[in-house]
Design an enzyme around this catalytic site. Sequence first.
Site, PDB file in Angstrom:
ATOM      1  N   SER A  92      87.273 125.969  65.594  1.00 42.94           N
ATOM      2  CA  SER A  92      88.241 127.060  65.467  1.00 42.94           C
ATOM      3  C   SER A  92      88.880 127.163  64.085  1.00 42.94           C
ATOM      4  O   SER A  92      89.438 128.191  63.747  1.00 42.94           O
ATOM      5  CB  SER A  92      89.333 126.910  66.516  1.00 42.94           C
ATOM      6  OG  SER A  92      90.160 125.830  66.193  1.00 42.94           O
ATOM      7  N   LYS A 126      92.754 130.177  77.015  1.00 41.94           N
ATOM      8  CA  LYS A 126      92.461 131.053  75.868  1.00 41.94           C
ATOM      9  C   LYS A 126      91.760 132.320  76.382  1.00 41.94           C
ATOM     10  O   LYS A 126      92.443 133.187  76.919  1.00 41.94           O
ATOM     11  CB  LYS A 126      91.670 130.283  74.808  1.00 41.94           C
ATOM     12  CG  LYS A 126      92.481 129.082  74.259  1.00 41.94           C
ATOM     13  CD  LYS A 126      91.837 128.407  73.096  1.00 41.94           C
ATOM     14  CE  LYS A 126      92.419 127.054  72.763  1.00 41.94           C
ATOM     15  NZ  LYS A 126      93.785 127.067  72.245  1.00 41.94           N
TER      16      LYS A 126
HETATM   17  N1  PLP Z   1      90.019 121.654  72.033  1.00 43.26           N
HETATM   18  C1  PLP Z   1      90.096 122.531  71.004  1.00 43.26           C
HETATM   19  C2  PLP Z   1      88.935 122.664  70.082  1.00 43.26           C
HETATM   20  C3  PLP Z   1      91.246 123.303  70.807  1.00 43.26           C
HETATM   21  O1  PLP Z   1      91.324 124.172  69.780  1.00 43.26           O
HETATM   22  C4  PLP Z   1      92.328 123.148  71.686  1.00 43.26           C
HETATM   23  C5  PLP Z   1      93.534 123.984  71.424  1.00 43.26           C
HETATM   24  O2  PLP Z   1      94.363 124.329  72.093  1.00 43.26           O
HETATM   25  C6  PLP Z   1      92.207 122.242  72.742  1.00 43.26           C
HETATM   26  C7  PLP Z   1      91.042 121.503  72.887  1.00 43.26           C
HETATM   27  C8  PLP Z   1      93.300 122.045  73.745  1.00 43.26           C
HETATM   28  O3  PLP Z   1      93.225 123.068  74.717  1.00 43.26           O
HETATM   29  P1  PLP Z   1      94.426 123.352  75.709  1.00 43.26           P
HETATM   30  O4  PLP Z   1      95.326 124.300  75.031  1.00 43.26           O
HETATM   31  O5  PLP Z   1      93.791 123.888  76.948  1.00 43.26           O
HETATM   32  O6  PLP Z   1      95.082 122.022  75.977  1.00 43.26           O
END
Ligand code: PLP
Length: 427
Positions: A196, A255
């Site tokens: 990201s 998301k």
């Molecule tokens: N993995 C990645 C690559 C992320 O960008 C994020 C960001 O939020 C997460 C995991 C964590 O996800 P969550 O918001 O569902 O805890």
Amino acid sequence: MPGLYRYMEYQQLFTDQLKRLKDEGTYRYFLEVNKSAQHFPRFTYQDEQGNSQQAINWCSNDYLGLSSEESLISRLGFVAHRSGTGSGGTRNISGTTNYHKELEHTLADWHRKEGALLFNGAYQANVTTLQTLGRQLPGLVFFSDERNHASIIEGIRGCRNEKKIFAHNDMEQLEELLQQVPVDQPKLIVFESVYSMSGTIAPVKDIIALARKYQALTYVDEVHAVGLYGKTGAGIFEQEDVQSSVDMVNGTLSKAIGVFGGYIAASSLLIDFIRSFGRGFIFTTSLPPAICAAANTSIQLIQREENRRRQFFSNVQHLRQSLTENGVDFKPNPSHITIIPVAGAEQCRGLARQLLEKQGIYLQPINYPTVPIGEECLRVICTARHLPKHIHHLAWSLKKLLHGDYQTDRQEFPSFALTTGDGEGQD
Ligand code: PLP
């Protein structure tokens, strides 16, 4: 003998640490983004003088705008009325409902796995799964991409296993590292599909081929891909038609799916293993039933209706075309994340501030430690709900600011994106 630690000294410790962040420029200030389901991506906030302002959100991960989707909101409300707001227990102690089980079935099918396991976020899913694997398999060696998310790093750090970090998407180095570990030692390759902060995509087929060659397990974080890529939106592995070849998939419900929570999907044996040993799964209250029901509705909608995803990718394309027409450079990448390089943390922050204050454009400056020094950038996230006028306004404003010929205030742009009008914020 040293004296007792006094209350004031604790205060000093906290203050010093926070000061260090402020001096480094990494202290985080939150903007209050008062979201409107009707008018997303438009929102209101209070400026420093306490005046109410409007802006367009260019950094939301609600990629498809589904958090404002009427059918999801109704489903959430309906099930909340039936089952209450919270689950009231861990999965083991009264916190498992039919909504949890149905959602896990949907997720498992979506990823073509035998099982899935819900967590309260993908962060927790990453930390718990990786830590559990490391702790229960002491000889396990982790192979981790250098750009992996903080939650992956945290999970790997949380156990004492050996770890080998390979340069981002560098298959040659990954292979060299795999060769350094004895054949009879267990191995796990951990990577993301869409990164990201750079918008890069992992060479998933090459990773799978290496995993097969060296008999390693594979774990992929598809957080920024689920809901968007592949025929039914299951992610990059679906797009590449290799879903069955990865051992574990991590995803988020927060998301593109537009609700809340995280999960892993894998074989029933692996799911049973994490379910039985994962402390971050066992010792926490489960997701509210209404959240599970809404997430399930959302996934079914994504699977059924391709139009939102089409609109989303068409907006990304439109944005890039508009930036090009306005002479705004961005880094080419194969994903939906648009990265505009701005050298220097101060310049990057300053630019983002001017965009918000002068043009009502809210986007994120990305600085160290999120990216290496020298790779500071503005990260632009388009959603399915951005309109052509939002895109043109962003590209025009960036041109003005980046090329240094910015003179007047918000009104300079003739059809300013924040004017209200029929259809504002609609798909
Ligand atoms: N993995 C990645 C690559 C992320 O960008 C994020 C960001 O939020 C997460 C995991 C964590 O996800 P969550 O918001 O569902 O805890």
